[in-house]
Design an enzyme around this catalytic site. Structure first.
Site, mmCIF file in Angstrom:
data_model
loop_
_atom_site.group_PDB
_atom_site.id
_atom_site.type_symbol
_atom_site.label_atom_id
_atom_site.label_comp_id
_atom_site.label_asym_id
_atom_site.label_seq_id
_atom_site.Cartn_x
_atom_site.Cartn_y
_atom_site.Cartn_z
ATOM 1 N N LYS A 2 0.819 -1.211 0.000
ATOM 2 C CA LYS A 2 0.000 0.000 0.000
ATOM 3 C C LYS A 2 0.860 1.272 0.000
ATOM 4 O O LYS A 2 2.074 1.201 0.176
ATOM 5 C CB LYS A 2 -0.966 -0.026 1.189
ATOM 6 C CG LYS A 2 -1.904 -1.242 1.172
ATOM 7 C CD LYS A 2 -2.942 -1.191 0.045
ATOM 8 C CE LYS A 2 -3.496 -2.534 -0.353
ATOM 9 N NZ LYS A 2 -4.378 -3.176 0.605
HETATM 10 C C1 LIG Z 1 -5.388 -4.350 0.861
HETATM 11 C C2 LIG Z 1 -6.861 -4.137 0.836
HETATM 12 C C3 LIG Z 1 -7.657 -4.385 1.960
HETATM 13 C C4 LIG Z 1 -7.163 -5.110 3.166
HETATM 14 O O1 LIG Z 1 -6.123 -4.484 3.811
HETATM 15 P P1 LIG Z 1 -5.380 -5.288 5.007
HETATM 16 O O2 LIG Z 1 -4.660 -4.204 5.734
HETATM 17 O O3 LIG Z 1 -4.469 -6.269 4.335
HETATM 18 O O4 LIG Z 1 -6.423 -5.942 5.825
HETATM 19 C C5 LIG Z 1 -8.990 -4.038 1.918
HETATM 20 N N1 LIG Z 1 -9.524 -3.493 0.818
HETATM 21 C C6 LIG Z 1 -8.809 -3.268 -0.297
HETATM 22 C C7 LIG Z 1 -9.480 -2.647 -1.479
HETATM 23 C C8 LIG Z 1 -7.463 -3.596 -0.322
HETATM 24 O O5 LIG Z 1 -6.760 -3.393 -1.453
#
Ligand SMILES: *Cc1c(COP(=O)(O)O)cnc(C)c1O
Length: 396
Positions: free
Chosen positions: A186
């Site tokens: 991210k």
């Molecule tokens: C990565 C992601 C999540 C989940 O994030 P985590 O921190 O891994 O739980 C939720 N929604 C979207 C659209 C994502 O890309």
């Protein structure tokens, strides 16, 4: 450079993170404590929200934010089908029923039209999760109105939305609760971690308890000098807290966010300038208002490109270039066909996109040379449609 290829993702880590982790490891406090509290304050002011609450993941953030609505079990929650599976599972974990909405083929996001259609199919929805897909601002207020959901029952999935602005509003204080991810890929990578931002002080207090088993006092305060051993549990919680080690990394990373966001934008602009002359490729839209966070650079491989999306992925892979597909629509997965509601006529726009979408490498460490390599490889692929199969035959 070309020998090692271009990976799809590579987390950027500020060099000072090492010292920050070292400081926490020596501090005598490892779990949720002063570093989490400081990260929460700094993050809240970065996005312009009153409160921020650290959690273990965006998935936990979504589950707790949905539980905080205190809806009757089995209430219906609208979500795009083009999203990450965990975001839909969070709805189920909150005791609620996902209602899958189709997306608009141009944006990859739900539109007022698809929201209204999904709500109609389900006989009305009680809440909704709005995703800023790829970092593209979603018109939260308009979508909620189309779905017939009051803003107090909208939760934003901002896993791609750190740095997104919807018009004049930065994502983080538009709806009741906004959920962020610090997963390794991210825009602000910690490895794992999440955050909820809100302007509602009661919600923030409730989240600080429920992220820690629903305990009435967090451990840090109990173990402080003069702190009491006593606590109670009033309602169902989650083991969903963040550690101070992770928060210390997050604090350091946050200081680089503006620079990293600028680099992401520059890379997106370079892709767009170089790829726009290639027929059969549909490039991501720049929003007319607000700001794109450029978490993903996702293109559509149309039939006129000459080779299929899958062939393009194989071709890039053979040249050491990593790609990904965001997302496999969740209505393609047996689990969600079972637990989610969606139109008996299917979700045709998502099906079209799923055949055509491919996400290209996009992260601050990507150089202009890397971008040009990816562009050249795409251009090469369309002129050498049999190159992959031939080289496979030769090597086998
Ligand atoms: C990565 C992601 C999540 C989940 O994030 P985590 O921190 O891994 O739980 C939720 N929604 C979207 C659209 C994502 O890309």
């Amino acid at each position: 450079m070309s020998s090692s290829g271009v990976p799809f993702s590579r987390p950027v880590v500020a060099p000072e993170a090492t010292q920050a982790v070292d400081r926490v490891l020596r501090s005598g406090w490892l779990t949720t404590g002063p570093e989490c509290a400081a990260f929460e304050n700094e993050f809240a002011s970065w996005v312009g929200a009153e409160h921020a609450v650290t959690v273990s993941s965006c998935t936990a953030a979504l589950e707790l934010s949905l539980r905080a609505l205190h809806l009757p079990e089995g209430s219906r929650v609208l979500t795009p089908t083009v999203t990450f599976c965990g975001a839909v599972e969070a709805i189920v974990h909150a005791g609620l029923v996902p209602v899958l909405a189709d997306v608009d083929v141009e944006t990859g996001q739900v539109s007022p039209h698809t929201c209204a259609a999904a709500a109609h199919t389900a006989g009305g929805v009680d809440a909704m999760v709005v995703l800023h897909f790829a970092g593209l601002p979603a018109p939260v207020v308009e979508l909620a109105a189309a779905a017939g959901v009051p803003m107090s029952r909208v939760v934003e999935d901002a896993a791609h939305g750190l740095g997104t602005w919807v018009g004049d509003h930065q994502v983080g204080r538009i709806s009741r609760a906004t959920c962020f991810s610090f997963y390794a890929t991210k825009n602000l990578p910690i490895g794992e971690g999440g955050m909820v931002t809100t302007d509602d002080g009661h919600l923030a207090t409730w989240l600080r308890s429920t992220r820690m088993h629903g305990m009435s006092q967090d451990a840090w305060k109990r173990y402080l000098p003069g702190g009491s051993w006593e606590y109670s549990v009033r309602e169902q919680g989650l083991k969903g807290n963040l550690s101070d080690v992770q928060a210390a990394i997050g604090r350091v990373q946050l200081r680089h966010m503006h620079a990293w966001q600028r680099r992401r934008r520059a890379i997106a602009e370079r892709y767009t300038a170089a790829l726009s002359h290639i027929p059969g490729l549909q490039l991501p839209q720049e929003p007319t208002t607000g700001r794109h966070a450029w978490h993903l650079y996702t293109v559509r491989v149309k039939p006129t490109f000459g080779i299929s999306r899958d062939e393009l992925i194989d071709h890039l892979c053979a040249r050491g270039i990593g790609t990904s597909v965001h997302f496999i629509p969740v209505h393609h997965m047996p689990r969600f066909r079972q637990v989610a509601l969606f139109s008996a006529r299917g979700l045709p726009n998502a099906d079209v996109l799923f055949r055509e979408l491919v996400s290209l490498p996009l992260y601050p460490a990507l150089t202009d040379d890397h971008v040009d390599l990816v562009v050249d490889a795409i251009d090469h692929a369309r002129h050498h449609r049999h190159a992959v199969t031939i080289s496979q035959e030769v090597s086998s």
